[in-house]
Design a protein around this motif. Structure first.
Motif, PDB file in Angstrom:
ATOM      1  N   GLN A 290       0.824  -1.209   0.000  1.00  0.00           N
ATOM      2  CA  GLN A 290       0.000   0.000   0.000  1.00  0.00           C
ATOM      3  C   GLN A 290       0.856   1.255   0.000  1.00  0.00           C
ATOM      4  O   GLN A 290       0.550   2.238  -0.686  1.00  0.00           O
ATOM      5  CB  GLN A 290      -0.930  -0.002   1.214  1.00  0.00           C
ATOM      6  N   ILE A 291       1.950   1.251   0.784  1.00  0.00           N
ATOM      7  CA  ILE A 291       2.818   2.434   0.823  1.00  0.00           C
ATOM      8  C   ILE A 291       3.444   2.678  -0.550  1.00  0.00           C
ATOM      9  O   ILE A 291       3.501   3.817  -1.022  1.00  0.00           O
ATOM     10  CB  ILE A 291       3.917   2.271   1.891  1.00  0.00           C
ATOM     11  N   VAL A 292       3.913   1.602  -1.190  1.00  0.00           N
ATOM     12  CA  VAL A 292       4.519   1.740  -2.521  1.00  0.00           C
ATOM     13  C   VAL A 292       3.515   2.337  -3.501  1.00  0.00           C
ATOM     14  O   VAL A 292       3.852   3.210  -4.310  1.00  0.00           O
ATOM     15  CB  VAL A 292       5.037   0.380  -3.030  1.00  0.00           C
ATOM     16  N   SER A 293       2.261   1.875  -3.431  1.00  0.00           N
ATOM     17  CA  SER A 293       1.239   2.367  -4.365  1.00  0.00           C
ATOM     18  C   SER A 293       0.943   3.844  -4.137  1.00  0.00           C
ATOM     19  O   SER A 293       0.476   4.532  -5.053  1.00  0.00           O
ATOM     20  CB  SER A 293      -0.050   1.549  -4.217  1.00  0.00           C
ATOM     21  N   ARG A 294       1.230   4.360  -2.939  1.00  0.00           N
ATOM     22  CA  ARG A 294       0.972   5.766  -2.624  1.00  0.00           C
ATOM     23  C   ARG A 294       2.194   6.656  -2.872  1.00  0.00           C
ATOM     24  O   ARG A 294       2.107   7.866  -2.698  1.00  0.00           O
ATOM     25  CB  ARG A 294       0.574   5.900  -1.152  1.00  0.00           C
ATOM     26  N   SER A 295       3.323   6.055  -3.228  1.00  0.00           N
ATOM     27  CA  SER A 295       4.581   6.793  -3.316  1.00  0.00           C
ATOM     28  C   SER A 295       5.015   7.004  -4.760  1.00  0.00           C
ATOM     29  O   SER A 295       4.628   6.267  -5.665  1.00  0.00           O
ATOM     30  CB  SER A 295       5.688   6.034  -2.564  1.00  0.00           C
ATOM     31  N   ASN A 296       5.812   8.045  -4.968  1.00  0.00           N
ATOM     32  CA  ASN A 296       6.470   8.286  -6.248  1.00  0.00           C
ATOM     33  C   ASN A 296       7.905   7.810  -6.126  1.00  0.00           C
ATOM     34  O   ASN A 296       8.683   8.349  -5.328  1.00  0.00           O
ATOM     35  CB  ASN A 296       6.427   9.768  -6.614  1.00  0.00           C
ATOM     36  N   ILE A 297       8.259   6.790  -6.900  1.00  0.00           N
ATOM     37  CA  ILE A 297       9.574   6.157  -6.772  1.00  0.00           C
ATOM     38  C   ILE A 297      10.244   6.126  -8.141  1.00  0.00           C
ATOM     39  O   ILE A 297       9.633   5.721  -9.126  1.00  0.00           O
ATOM     40  CB  ILE A 297       9.446   4.715  -6.235  1.00  0.00           C
ATOM     41  N   CYS A 298      11.488   6.561  -8.176  1.00  0.00           N
ATOM     42  CA  CYS A 298      12.244   6.530  -9.417  1.00  0.00           C
ATOM     43  C   CYS A 298      13.636   5.988  -9.126  1.00  0.00           C
ATOM     44  O   CYS A 298      14.247   6.341  -8.111  1.00  0.00           O
ATOM     45  CB  CYS A 298      12.340   7.942  -9.995  1.00  0.00           C
ATOM     46  N   PHE A 299      14.106   5.113  -9.995  1.00  0.00           N
ATOM     47  CA  PHE A 299      15.473   4.609  -9.863  1.00  0.00           C
ATOM     48  C   PHE A 299      16.006   4.262 -11.244  1.00  0.00           C
ATOM     49  O   PHE A 299      15.236   3.911 -12.143  1.00  0.00           O
ATOM     50  CB  PHE A 299      15.553   3.391  -8.933  1.00  0.00           C
ATOM     51  N   PRO A 300      17.322   4.375 -11.429  1.00  0.00           N
ATOM     52  CA  PRO A 300      17.888   4.097 -12.757  1.00  0.00           C
ATOM     53  C   PRO A 300      17.841   2.617 -13.091  1.00  0.00           C
ATOM     54  O   PRO A 300      17.908   1.762 -12.211  1.00  0.00           O
ATOM     55  CB  PRO A 300      19.337   4.598 -12.627  1.00  0.00           C
ATOM     56  N   GLU A 301      17.759   2.316 -14.373  1.00  0.00           N
ATOM     57  CA  GLU A 301      17.666   0.941 -14.842  1.00  0.00           C
ATOM     58  C   GLU A 301      18.867   0.118 -14.425  1.00  0.00           C
ATOM     59  O   GLU A 301      18.777  -1.099 -14.243  1.00  0.00           O
ATOM     60  CB  GLU A 301      17.523   0.927 -16.360  1.00  0.00           C
ATOM     61  N   VAL A 302      20.017   0.788 -14.231  1.00  0.00           N
ATOM     62  CA  VAL A 302      21.228   0.061 -13.854  1.00  0.00           C
ATOM     63  C   VAL A 302      21.046  -0.668 -12.528  1.00  0.00           C
ATOM     64  O   VAL A 302      21.643  -1.720 -12.297  1.00  0.00           O
ATOM     65  CB  VAL A 302      22.431   1.029 -13.792  1.00  0.00           C
ATOM     66  N   MET A 303      20.208  -0.144 -11.640  1.00  0.00           N
ATOM     67  CA  MET A 303      19.954  -0.807 -10.363  1.00  0.00           C
ATOM     68  C   MET A 303      19.219  -2.127 -10.592  1.00  0.00           C
ATOM     69  O   MET A 303      19.517  -3.140  -9.951  1.00  0.00           O
ATOM     70  CB  MET A 303      19.142   0.100  -9.430  1.00  0.00           C
ATOM     71  N   VAL A 304      18.266  -2.114 -11.517  1.00  0.00           N
ATOM     72  CA  VAL A 304      17.521  -3.335 -11.834  1.00  0.00           C
ATOM     73  C   VAL A 304      18.464  -4.372 -12.438  1.00  0.00           C
ATOM     74  O   VAL A 304      18.451  -5.551 -12.066  1.00  0.00           O
ATOM     75  CB  VAL A 304      16.361  -3.041 -12.796  1.00  0.00           C
ATOM     76  N   GLU A 305      19.295  -3.923 -13.388  1.00  0.00           N
ATOM     77  CA  GLU A 305      20.204  -4.855 -14.058  1.00  0.00           C
ATOM     78  C   GLU A 305      21.194  -5.462 -13.076  1.00  0.00           C
ATOM     79  O   GLU A 305      21.565  -6.634 -13.203  1.00  0.00           O
ATOM     80  CB  GLU A 305      20.945  -4.136 -15.190  1.00  0.00           C
ATOM     81  N   HIS A 306      21.630  -4.676 -12.092  1.00  0.00           N
ATOM     82  CA  HIS A 306      22.542  -5.205 -11.059  1.00  0.00           C
ATOM     83  C   HIS A 306      21.866  -6.309 -10.269  1.00  0.00           C
ATOM     84  O   HIS A 306      22.451  -7.365 -10.005  1.00  0.00           O
ATOM     85  CB  HIS A 306      22.980  -4.070 -10.136  1.00  0.00           C
ATOM     86  N   GLU A 307      20.612  -6.090  -9.892  1.00  0.00           N
ATOM     87  CA  GLU A 307      19.863  -7.099  -9.147  1.00  0.00           C
ATOM     88  C   GLU A 307      19.645  -8.353  -9.985  1.00  0.00           C
ATOM     89  O   GLU A 307      19.765  -9.475  -9.491  1.00  0.00           O
ATOM     90  CB  GLU A 307      18.505  -6.525  -8.719  1.00  0.00           C
ATOM     91  N   VAL A 308      19.325  -8.150 -11.251  1.00  0.00           N
ATOM     92  CA  VAL A 308      19.087  -9.293 -12.139  1.00  0.00           C
ATOM     93  C   VAL A 308      20.348 -10.131 -12.285  1.00  0.00           C
ATOM     94  O   VAL A 308      20.295 -11.372 -12.235  1.00  0.00           O
ATOM     95  CB  VAL A 308      18.584  -8.815 -13.519  1.00  0.00           C
ATOM     96  N   ARG A 309      21.492  -9.472 -12.467  1.00  0.00           N
ATOM     97  CA  ARG A 309      22.758 -10.216 -12.589  1.00  0.00           C
ATOM     98  C   ARG A 309      23.025 -11.025 -11.334  1.00  0.00           C
ATOM     99  O   ARG A 309      23.444 -12.192 -11.405  1.00  0.00           O
ATOM    100  CB  ARG A 309      23.918  -9.250 -12.845  1.00  0.00           C
ATOM    101  N   HIS A 310      22.773 -10.428 -10.182  1.00  0.00           N
ATOM    102  CA  HIS A 310      22.998 -11.125  -8.907  1.00  0.00           C
ATOM    103  C   HIS A 310      22.066 -12.326  -8.783  1.00  0.00           C
ATOM    104  O   HIS A 310      22.505 -13.425  -8.406  1.00  0.00           O
ATOM    105  CB  HIS A 310      22.768 -10.154  -7.747  1.00  0.00           C
ATOM    106  N   ASP A 311      20.788 -12.143  -9.120  1.00  0.00           N
ATOM    107  CA  ASP A 311      19.820 -13.244  -9.031  1.00  0.00           C
ATOM    108  C   ASP A 311      20.179 -14.354 -10.011  1.00  0.00           C
ATOM    109  O   ASP A 311      20.057 -15.547  -9.692  1.00  0.00           O
ATOM    110  CB  ASP A 311      18.409 -12.730  -9.327  1.00  0.00           C
ATOM    111  N   LEU A 312      20.600 -13.964 -11.207  1.00  0.00           N
ATOM    112  CA  LEU A 312      20.952 -14.951 -12.220  1.00  0.00           C
ATOM    113  C   LEU A 312      22.180 -15.748 -11.790  1.00  0.00           C
ATOM    114  O   LEU A 312      22.240 -16.973 -11.992  1.00  0.00           O
ATOM    115  CB  LEU A 312      21.215 -14.257 -13.556  1.00  0.00           C
TER     116      LEU A 312
END
Length: 434
Positions: A290-312
């Protein structure tokens, strides 16, 4: 130097940078001087040949690449200063134009630090699931304990029946293949292809049978799906599982309790604790959602790619430990590589949104974990696990060190705070028999 700025979003900016032709020419000249020290030119001492002569011996592409390597770092740093940008990570660079006597143009896609405008996180209403443990749940756990202590004994006076464990030599040949496959296998009858199990029912030790079957069209292994296979099966031995009796002796053997009833009550207590923790996690998840749905959140794509590499990498390591390949993993999970990566990106994005929101709440509320709290938690773990502080610290070192423990404690404190300021509607807990 000219710099123009394109704001793609709050966390990504593209800089269009143009380096004047004079700077390009000076850099190219310096590159020729540098490369001249590495080649021999007839009639000249090393490093003394003029540029006009060097141009005959040095590849223009080598000069181009080296000049770009020299120009970009300085130009990029100056562009950041002009645009007053503070990058979060390394840029994505694109060379637009490079000619020896012209301006050098390149683009830098700059990832910027994440930004969070957290929405209202107080007074959130969530429903806590009902916690209930039945007699059936307790008996299921007892049955699991029996299974874990099961033994086996050989069977020699009858043929194979459903549920038996069979050691057999199996030779198979799939249509379209020239070579046969031979394996010595342990079979749990009743868990294989129904036609296979049906074909071996009644076989006795030493007996051999030859039969054929067709794999289902939806068989998990696409290399076998829908194909016919011929089998030669020779039974080596048959064994049955023997489960221990559920009585006080069983309770004494596997626990510190004297009676089976005491063991049952302990199982019930542990199940209640487990399901309460699961209910708390569900509440926490609903609050964050619920908090996430009420918030404005922005982050660079590089953060996502870092997480994906780690998960992979984690998946690849797990697959490797199982002596399998990523192709096996994709086949077993019914995914393509693209689908796997997309699912990892979606999961990473959700984690990042939740983590950024929780971090912002911690900052706003001044929620922190002190060194003393970390030390106290290490002592608590050592006491609970009946081990030494040193052993706990050594284990933590394999899990990211004390900092990972600090982060876990911080998350715990954040969720305790959020639950305290939320309106949680609890169903009546029940651990009674049903």
């Amino acid at each position: 130097m000219q710099v123009t700025v394109e704001h793609q979003d709050a966390c990504t900016t593209t800089l269009n940078v143009e380096v004047d032709a004079e700077q390009v020419a000076r850099t190219v000249k310096e590159v020729y001087k540098e490369l001249a020290q590495k080649i021999d030119v007839p009639g000249f001492r090393r490093g003394k040949a003029p540029q006009a002569i060097l141009e005959r011996y040095i590849s223009p592409e080598s000069v181009r690449q080296r000049a770009i390597e020299e120009l970009i770092p300085t130009a990029y740093a100056e562009a950041l200063k002009q645009a007053d940008l503070h990058p979060f990570a390394e840029p994505e660079l694109e060379v637009v134009k490079f000619e020896m006597d012209s301006p050098f143009v390149f683009k830098a896609k700059v990832p910027l630090p994440p930004k969070v405008e957290v929405g209202d996180y107080k007074g959130i209403e969530v429903e806590r699931p009902k916690v209930e443990v039945t007699d059936k749940d307790v008996e299921a756990q007892l049955e699991h304990l029996r299974e874990s202590r099961a033994t086996s004994k050989p069977v020699e006076d009858r043929g194979i029946e459903n549920g038996d464990f069979v050691i057999a030599e199996i030779t198979s040949r799939v249509e379209g293949e020239e070579n046969s496959r031979s394996t010595r296998s342990i079979l749990h009858v009743g868990t294989n292809l129904p036609d296979f199990d049906k074909a071996i029912i009644g076989m006795k030790p030493g007996e051999k049978r030859t039969f054929s079957l067709t794999y289902p069209a939806d068989f998990a292994d696409p290399d076998l799906a829908g194909k016919k296979a011929d089998f030669d099966v020779t039974v080596d031995s048959i064994r049955i599982r023997v489960l221990p009796e559920l009585n006080d002796e069983f309770a004494k053997e596997i626990s510190n309790f004297e009676t089976l009833d005491q063991l049952r009550e302990d199982i019930r207590r542990r199940l209640v604790e487990l399901r309460n923790r699961e209910a708390d996690r569900e509440v926490d998840s609903k609050i964050v959602e619920q908090i996430v749905s009420r918030s404005n959140i922005c982050f660079p794509e590089v953060m996502v790619e870092h997480e994906v590499r780690h998960d992979l990498e984690d998946i690849e390591e797990q697959v490797k430990r199982q002596n399998a390949t990523m192709e096996d993993y994709l086949r077993q999970t019914g995914q393509t590589e693209e689908q796997l990566l997309e699912s990892l990106r979606e999961a990473a994005s959700r984690r990042l949104r939740a983590g950024l929101v929780l971090g912002e709440i911690a900052n706003k509320e001044g929620i922190q974990v002190s060194d003393e709290e970390v030390e106290a938690e290490i002592d608590r773990i050592a006491t609970e696990e009946k081990t030494t502080r040193e052993a706990v610290v050594s284990f933590l070192d394999t899990q990211g060190g004390a900092e990972s423990l600090r982060n876990r404690l911080l998350n715990r404190k954040i969720f305790e705070f959020l639950r305290s300021v939320s309106n949680i509607k609890s169903a009546e807990n029940s651990a009674e028999s049903t």
